[in-house]
Design a protein around this motif. Structure first.
Motif, PDB file in Angstrom:
ATOM      1  N   GLN A  36       1.159  -1.075   0.485  1.00 54.46           N
ATOM      2  CA  GLN A  36       0.181  -0.314  -0.187  1.00 54.46           C
ATOM      3  C   GLN A  36       1.025   1.665  -0.117  1.00 54.46           C
ATOM      4  O   GLN A  36       0.051   2.008  -0.237  1.00 54.46           O
ATOM      5  N   ARG A  37       2.158   1.185   0.269  1.00 54.85           N
ATOM      6  CA  ARG A  37       2.915   1.970   0.111  1.00 54.85           C
ATOM      7  C   ARG A  37       2.260   3.243   1.264  1.00 54.85           C
ATOM      8  O   ARG A  37       2.067   4.792   1.170  1.00 54.85           O
ATOM      9  N   THR A  38       1.761   3.182   2.400  1.00 61.62           N
ATOM     10  CA  THR A  38       1.568   3.813   3.473  1.00 61.62           C
ATOM     11  C   THR A  38       2.354   4.945   4.706  1.00 61.62           C
ATOM     12  O   THR A  38       3.475   4.430   4.174  1.00 61.62           O
ATOM     13  N   THR A  39       2.304   5.929   4.505  1.00 60.33           N
ATOM     14  CA  THR A  39       3.428   7.480   5.407  1.00 60.33           C
ATOM     15  C   THR A  39       2.916   7.632   6.447  1.00 60.33           C
ATOM     16  O   THR A  39       1.918   7.914   6.548  1.00 60.33           O
ATOM     17  N   ARG A  40       3.588   7.004   7.440  1.00 59.19           N
ATOM     18  CA  ARG A  40       2.828   7.468   8.991  1.00 59.19           C
ATOM     19  C   ARG A  40       4.624   8.099   9.739  1.00 59.19           C
ATOM     20  O   ARG A  40       5.210   7.929   9.741  1.00 59.19           O
ATOM     21  N   GLU A  41       4.232   9.188   9.958  1.00 56.16           N
ATOM     22  CA  GLU A  41       5.698   9.720  10.793  1.00 56.16           C
ATOM     23  C   GLU A  41       5.622   8.982  11.580  1.00 56.16           C
ATOM     24  O   GLU A  41       4.937   8.924  13.027  1.00 56.16           O
ATOM     25  N   VAL A  42       7.043   9.214  12.455  1.00 56.08           N
ATOM     26  CA  VAL A  42       7.038   8.737  13.824  1.00 56.08           C
ATOM     27  C   VAL A  42       8.413   9.179  14.184  1.00 56.08           C
ATOM     28  O   VAL A  42       9.791  10.114  13.324  1.00 56.08           O
ATOM     29  N   GLY A  43       8.846   9.835  14.959  1.00 57.58           N
ATOM     30  CA  GLY A  43       9.896  10.272  15.776  1.00 57.58           C
ATOM     31  C   GLY A  43      10.064  11.513  15.858  1.00 57.58           C
ATOM     32  O   GLY A  43       9.025  12.453  15.731  1.00 57.58           O
ATOM     33  N   VAL A  44      11.569  11.614  14.289  1.00 57.70           N
ATOM     34  CA  VAL A  44      12.229  12.949  14.122  1.00 57.70           C
ATOM     35  C   VAL A  44      10.498  13.184  12.626  1.00 57.70           C
ATOM     36  O   VAL A  44      11.009  14.399  12.660  1.00 57.70           O
ATOM     37  N   GLY A  45       9.928  12.594  12.283  1.00 61.17           N
ATOM     38  CA  GLY A  45       9.402  12.738  10.933  1.00 61.17           C
ATOM     39  C   GLY A  45       8.078  13.809  11.675  1.00 61.17           C
ATOM     40  O   GLY A  45       7.612  14.775  11.315  1.00 61.17           O
ATOM     41  N   LEU A  46       7.517  13.698  13.363  1.00 68.14           N
ATOM     42  CA  LEU A  46       6.989  14.685  13.684  1.00 68.14           C
ATOM     43  C   LEU A  46       7.352  16.004  14.569  1.00 68.14           C
ATOM     44  O   LEU A  46       6.241  17.128  14.428  1.00 68.14           O
ATOM     45  N   LEU A  47       8.180  16.357  14.342  1.00 62.89           N
ATOM     46  CA  LEU A  47       8.681  17.363  14.099  1.00 62.89           C
ATOM     47  C   LEU A  47       8.761  18.775  12.790  1.00 62.89           C
ATOM     48  O   LEU A  47       8.941  19.220  12.669  1.00 62.89           O
ATOM     49  N   ASN A  48       9.528  17.615  11.970  1.00 62.94           N
ATOM     50  CA  ASN A  48       9.480  18.385  10.862  1.00 62.94           C
ATOM     51  C   ASN A  48      10.228  17.084   9.781  1.00 62.94           C
ATOM     52  O   ASN A  48      10.782  16.109   9.240  1.00 62.94           O
ATOM     53  N   ARG A  49       9.270  17.273   8.790  1.00 66.80           N
ATOM     54  CA  ARG A  49       8.636  16.100   7.158  1.00 66.80           C
ATOM     55  C   ARG A  49       9.386  17.156   5.991  1.00 66.80           C
ATOM     56  O   ARG A  49       9.246  16.769   5.262  1.00 66.80           O
ATOM     57  N   THR A  50      10.123  17.528   6.409  1.00 66.57           N
ATOM     58  CA  THR A  50      10.548  18.567   5.104  1.00 66.57           C
ATOM     59  C   THR A  50      11.164  17.211   3.747  1.00 66.57           C
ATOM     60  O   THR A  50      11.312  17.764   2.656  1.00 66.57           O
ATOM     61  N   ARG A  51      12.548  17.511   4.473  1.00 69.20           N
ATOM     62  CA  ARG A  51      13.371  15.845   3.920  1.00 69.20           C
ATOM     63  C   ARG A  51      13.455  14.597   5.062  1.00 69.20           C
ATOM     64  O   ARG A  51      13.106  15.376   5.762  1.00 69.20           O
ATOM     65  N   MET A  52      12.785  13.571   4.104  1.00 71.40           N
ATOM     66  CA  MET A  52      12.406  12.406   5.057  1.00 71.40           C
ATOM     67  C   MET A  52      13.633  11.225   3.822  1.00 71.40           C
ATOM     68  O   MET A  52      13.972  11.038   2.844  1.00 71.40           O
ATOM     69  N   ALA A  53      14.449  10.691   4.527  1.00 68.30           N
ATOM     70  CA  ALA A  53      15.487   9.365   5.000  1.00 68.30           C
ATOM     71  C   ALA A  53      15.326   8.754   3.908  1.00 68.30           C
ATOM     72  O   ALA A  53      13.873   8.395   3.877  1.00 68.30           O
ATOM     73  N   GLY A  54      15.626   7.777   2.980  1.00 67.78           N
ATOM     74  CA  GLY A  54      14.833   6.727   1.930  1.00 67.78           C
ATOM     75  C   GLY A  54      15.445   5.463   2.775  1.00 67.78           C
ATOM     76  O   GLY A  54      16.315   5.580   3.372  1.00 67.78           O
ATOM     77  N   GLU A  78      17.056  11.905  -1.530  1.00 68.32           N
ATOM     78  CA  GLU A  78      18.421  12.050   0.181  1.00 68.32           C
ATOM     79  C   GLU A  78      18.850  10.873   0.576  1.00 68.32           C
ATOM     80  O   GLU A  78      18.660   9.656  -0.468  1.00 68.32           O
ATOM     81  N   PRO A  79      19.424  10.487   0.926  1.00 69.18           N
ATOM     82  CA  PRO A  79      20.076   9.650   1.348  1.00 69.18           C
ATOM     83  C   PRO A  79      19.648   8.879   1.984  1.00 69.18           C
ATOM     84  O   PRO A  79      18.615   8.430   2.161  1.00 69.18           O
ATOM     85  N   VAL A  80      19.902   6.929   1.980  1.00 64.67           N
ATOM     86  CA  VAL A  80      18.987   6.025   2.023  1.00 64.67           C
ATOM     87  C   VAL A  80      19.912   4.524   3.123  1.00 64.67           C
ATOM     88  O   VAL A  80      20.799   5.250   3.001  1.00 64.67           O
ATOM     89  N   LEU A  81      18.848   4.188   3.962  1.00 63.38           N
ATOM     90  CA  LEU A  81      19.545   3.781   5.166  1.00 63.38           C
ATOM     91  C   LEU A  81      19.050   2.672   4.678  1.00 63.38           C
ATOM     92  O   LEU A  81      18.239   1.989   4.388  1.00 63.38           O
ATOM     93  N   VAL A  82      19.944   1.223   5.217  1.00 60.18           N
ATOM     94  CA  VAL A  82      19.645  -0.384   5.421  1.00 60.18           C
ATOM     95  C   VAL A  82      19.966  -0.572   5.839  1.00 60.18           C
ATOM     96  O   VAL A  82      21.566  -0.785   5.981  1.00 60.18           O
ATOM     97  N   VAL A  83      19.019  -1.414   7.344  1.00 63.35           N
ATOM     98  CA  VAL A  83      19.389  -2.231   7.944  1.00 63.35           C
ATOM     99  C   VAL A  83      19.523  -3.606   8.304  1.00 63.35           C
ATOM    100  O   VAL A  83      18.183  -4.387   7.439  1.00 63.35           O
ATOM    101  N   VAL A  84      20.604  -4.202   8.199  1.00 65.03           N
ATOM    102  CA  VAL A  84      20.717  -5.649   7.929  1.00 65.03           C
ATOM    103  C   VAL A  84      21.435  -6.385   9.117  1.00 65.03           C
ATOM    104  O   VAL A  84      22.057  -5.587  10.052  1.00 65.03           O
TER     105      VAL A  84
END
Length: 893
Positions: free
Chosen positions: A194-212, A238-244
């Motif tokens: 569904q590609r839903t978006t829900r702000e969490v943490g820092v995204g609740l303070l500023n969502r101007t830019r979001m990391a991938g 924007e920069p991209v994060l991978v957690v593996v």
């Protein structure tokens, strides 16, 4: 729980204060009363708010210490051109989350220093950097590397790969924290159909830019999903994060996808990449699954790094005994390893409110939380198999259980609110055994729930007619009666404190969701977590206050990781309790001393402009590195050889033979020593500390005594024959003349071999599996603290003691070794006591030995000791839980 208005006032005051200086009482009151006019609070709430503010503002953190090689600073010159968007957002999040302002300021400076040691992402020519960050267990390394991710993104790094441990539960927890601290969005929705978006943490303070993000709290990296979603690295602005996870197949999958869809014609990716290796010291060698084999995993990490023309590798570890220093077969292999931190090692300092190994096990114990397990051997034998039937629980575990219940009630009474609360139970590596323990604890909890529902709201005299309520009252009396709440208050609070409690098995079988605190954000999760390795590395137990740990692991780097109780316990540190066996306490105290000694070496090496290679060689040559080596090599080889440095080291024999034959032999060896001293005219004297001392003893007598002494093989760092051979052949001038001390204890004077002395009383533990006597002594040492002052000049001792007094600390013995001009042999004549009763040695004193070496130049390997350890003998004599750290929790074979 603070009210909404009081929380707003607190955050506003912290945000307004100038933290370049310590605020005065007037500064705080002026701001509080000003904001109170906007956000009304009662006088009672105001009092609580002021106490909380004062506590928060007192917490501080020092910057770390770095040893560096081949570095050109680049960050200061680039600062004017860097938009600190990600960092400012994260700093605001930390401030809102209650972080002390001075700690946030120091984190800002520390991560600037680490970032500057990495590669400059704006530099377009090829480069690579390799470094290591050393922190403490549960001290906030996650916050440090989250801040580092933010700053790396601000500086221009385009891809950030974060490697967690081998367990999905830890990867999931790490992803969730990075979602909140860096990405700003719930990753589980981003990678769903569904590609839903829900702000969490820092995204609740500023969502101007979001990391991938290419991974989520629900899914590790999957190339088919990336292709299905049409993701490509160069498609993200924007920069991209991978957690593996550290899993061979997953890392291969990531590498192949990056190469196939993102590399240039030369097969390389020309974009700046940061790879953060959390738990870089993880050493699960020879696991059953090839996917978890570190040799294969490390090769995959190297392959990822080689894929990029510009890369920085930063490992994070909680122990100075990191495997990157210890595992390689030779020093050349160590330094030649692609992952060796050749460019920098940065040692973090923990904030002042951190409760770590030094606070609990060090020389200055700050928290009285240790309780001894004496009754668990019959329930969980050291060599038990997965088929072990558990039909009852030791009384000590039930006592810990009730302690957790009472601590919950007190935390509620203190107004903590709906916070997470955890208890840890770790008694077996086998999933089947863990599940049986969890089942029995769950049955016990349901019985307690019924009694609390029926009796807790009655008058105390009526309520305590219930045996369960009376037992909980007894726990309060013995453990918590000195807190600010009377029993009747605690009893009334039991209903709301205990009824939400749940028992959970936490292992590979139960899955990552078995301990998902995020599902309980509003109500808080109160849980008794029963597990093994899933609880042992990296995973944070939120609000942990009670721990019950009964494992047979002798590998204290592993024990350190299993110590989930280290961390931050603001507001309830006095309620924390840790149940451990005497032997586990012994090892924790040992590692607290050894780790602090090596950390001090980093500070010394920085002062002398030494390099990471110098530190790596120091760790590798440290006697205690043998313990890690033996664990890692146990299945692969029968003999290990290692050049060990004894320069500035203290060695002891805390483990002695149980056989009366050996006890008698060591007493006879000591008689011969005293006789040899007399024959050579070396006179016994009384030292300034009241001990028997023989000065200027020739080396030959020391070697003769060592040859005669029957050492137990499990004194791994005290290899008698190897030490004697080294001393017999050495030309080091500082080792030619010795002092010998027979320390006096507090027992009545007696005579041995014509020498008057006062025996030292020491607690012992009989270990039938190794036919040994473990002498624990004070702080888990045979010798009393400060005994290594003997032979050091009074002037030097006074100066060093004054230096430490100004810091509010006592002098550790390794500092005295640095002051020594010649070595010291300590001959301990011990009066053993087992379970409070004198242990019968047929009137013969128990002899233990200590060696205290001065510092000397051993850069020439001829001045190091070649230890040759027979692992077959060691393994057969004492079956350590090597399997415990080499197999996953589900290895029920």
């Amino acid at each position: 729980m603070p009210t909404e208005n009081s929380q707003k006032i607190e955050n506003a005051v912290v945000a307004t204060l100038n933290m370049d200086r310590l605020p005065t009482e007037e500064d705080i009151l002026r701001l509080v009363h000003g904001f109170r006019a906007v956000f009304p609070v009662s006088d009672q709430e105001l009092d609580v708010l002021l106490r909380r503010l004062h506590s928060r503002l007192r917490i501080d953190m020092d910057t770390g210490t770095a040893i560096i090689a081949d570095h050109q600073s680049w960050l200061p010159a680039r600062q004017p051109d860097i938009d600190p968007y990600y960092w400012n957002r994260y700093a605001g999040y930390l401030n809102r989350d209650g972080w002390p302002p001075k700690v946030v300021n120091t984190l800002d400076k520390v991560t600037d220093e680490i970032l500057d040691l990495m590669g400059d992402p704006a530099k377009t020519t090829a480069w690579f950097r390799r470094g290591l960050v050393m922190g403490d267990v549960q001290s906030g390394k996650t916050a440090t590397y989250t801040a580092l991710c933010c700053k790396a993104a601000d500086a221009g790094y385009r891809l950030i790969i974060l490697l967690t441990g081998t367990l999905e539960s830890l990867r999931r927890q790490t992803q969730e924290r990075l979602d909140a601290g860096f990405v700003g969005l719930d990753s589980s929705g981003l990678l769903s159909q569904q590609r839903t978006t829900r702000e969490v943490g820092v995204g609740l303070l500023n969502r101007t830019r979001m990391a991938g993000v290419f991974t989520s709290t629900k899914k590790d990296f999957r190339s088919d999903l990336m292709n299905q979603l049409g993701f490509r690295l160069n498609a993200f602005a924007e920069p991209v994060l991978v957690v593996v996870k550290k899993n061979k197949k997953i890392l291969e999958n990531l590498e192949n996808w990056l190469r196939s869809y993102n590399a240039g014609n030369d097969g390389k990716i020309d974009t700046p990449m940061l790879l953060i290796d959390d738990e870089a010291d993880n050493a699960s060698v020879n696991t059953n699954s090839n996917n978890d084999d570190p040799t294969a995993i490390n090769e995959r990490i190297r392959a990822l790094l080689r894929l990029f023309t510009r890369s920085s590798y930063v490992g994070f570890t909680a122990t100075p005994f990191a495997n990157i220093f210890i595992d390689p077969d030779s020093e050349n292999d160590m330094v030649g390893d692609d992952l060796f931190p050749q460019h920098f090692i940065y040692a973090l300092e923990a904030p002042t409110n951190y409760v770590g190994a030094q606070s609990i096990f060090g020389d200055e114990v700050m928290i009285d939380c240790l309780r001894e397990i004496e009754d668990a051997d019959d329930f969980f034998p050291s060599r038990h198999r997965p088929t072990l039937a558990v039909d009852a629980l030791p009384e000590s575990l039930l006592s810990a259980f009730k302690s957790f219940i009472v601590s919950n009630a007190i935390r509620d009474l203190r107004g903590e609110g709906n916070t997470h609360r955890s208890m840890l139970v770790n008694v077996s590596r086998f999933t089947d055994v863990q599940d049986q323990v969890a089942c029995l604890l769950d049955h016990e909890l349901r019985e307690i729930h019924r009694e609390i529902r029926s009796y807790s709201q009655l008058d105390p005299s009526e309520a305590c007619r219930s045996k369960t309520i009376a037992a909980i009252r007894d726990t309060w009396t013995s453990e918590f009666s000195e807190t600010e709440f009377a029993w009747f208050e605690v009893q009334k609070a039991l209903l709301r404190a205990a009824l939400p409690l749940q028992v959970r098995s936490v292992n590979q079988r139960s899955g990552a969701a078995s301990l998902d605190y995020s599902l309980y954000r509003e109500s808080g999760l109160r849980v008794i977590a029963v597990g093994g390795n899933s609880l042992s590395r990296g995973l944070t137990l939120e609000g942990l206050s009670t721990s019950y740990f009964f494992r047979n692991s002798q590998m204290y780097d592993t024990l350190l990781q299993m110590g989930r109780w280290f961390g931050y316990r603001d507001g309830y540190s006095d309620l924390c309790r840790i149940w451990l066996s005497e032997e586990a306490t012994h090892w924790y105290r040992h590692i607290a001393l050894a780790s602090e000694e090596l950390r001090s070496e980093i500070r010394r090496m920085q002062a002398f402009n030494l390099t990471p290679k110098d530190f790596g060689l120091k760790v590798r040559a440290h006697p205690d590195s043998l313990i890690v080596t033996a664990r890692n090599k146990m299945r692969a080889t029968q003999i290990i050889e290692r050049l060990i440095s004894v320069s500035g080291q203290g060695l002891e024999t805390p483990r002695l033979h149980q056989s009366q034959e050996y006890i008698r032999a060591n007493a006879l060896a000591t008689e011969h020593l005293f006789s040899d001293l007399s024959a050579q005219g070396i006179r016994q004297q009384r030292s300034i500390f009241g001990n028997n001392i023989w000065k200027d003893v020739p080396l030959k007598l020391i070697c003769t005594f060592l040859r005669r002494f029957e050492n137990h093989p499990l004194n791994l760092t005290f290899q008698r024959d190897d030490l004697a051979s080294f001393l017999e052949s050495t030309d080091e001038t500082k080792l030619q003349s010795w002092d010998i001390v027979l320390p006096n204890g507090g027992e009545p004077e007696t005579v041995f071999a014509g020498i008057n002395y006062h025996p030292q009383k020491r607690r012992i533990e009989i270990r039938g599996d190794s036919r040994s006597i473990l002498v624990s002594g004070s702080k888990a040492r045979v010798g009393s603290r400060g005994i290594e002052r003997e032979g050091v000049s009074e002037e030097l001792i006074r100066a060093k003691e004054e230096e430490y007094r100004l810091q509010g600390k006592s002098v550790p013995d390794w500092e005295y070794r640095r002051l020594r001009s010649k070595p010291l042999l300590l001959v301990h004549l011990v009066k053993p006591v087992e379970d409070g009763v004198d242990y019968d040695t047929e009137g013969i004193p128990l002899v233990a030995v200590g060696l205290s070496f001065p510092e000397f130049d051993d850069s020439d390997i001829a001045r190091r000791v070649r230890y040759r350890v027979n692992l077959v003998e060691w393994r057969n004599m004492f079956q350590m839980e090597a399997d415990d750290v080499m197999e996953s929790d589900d290895d029920n074979v």
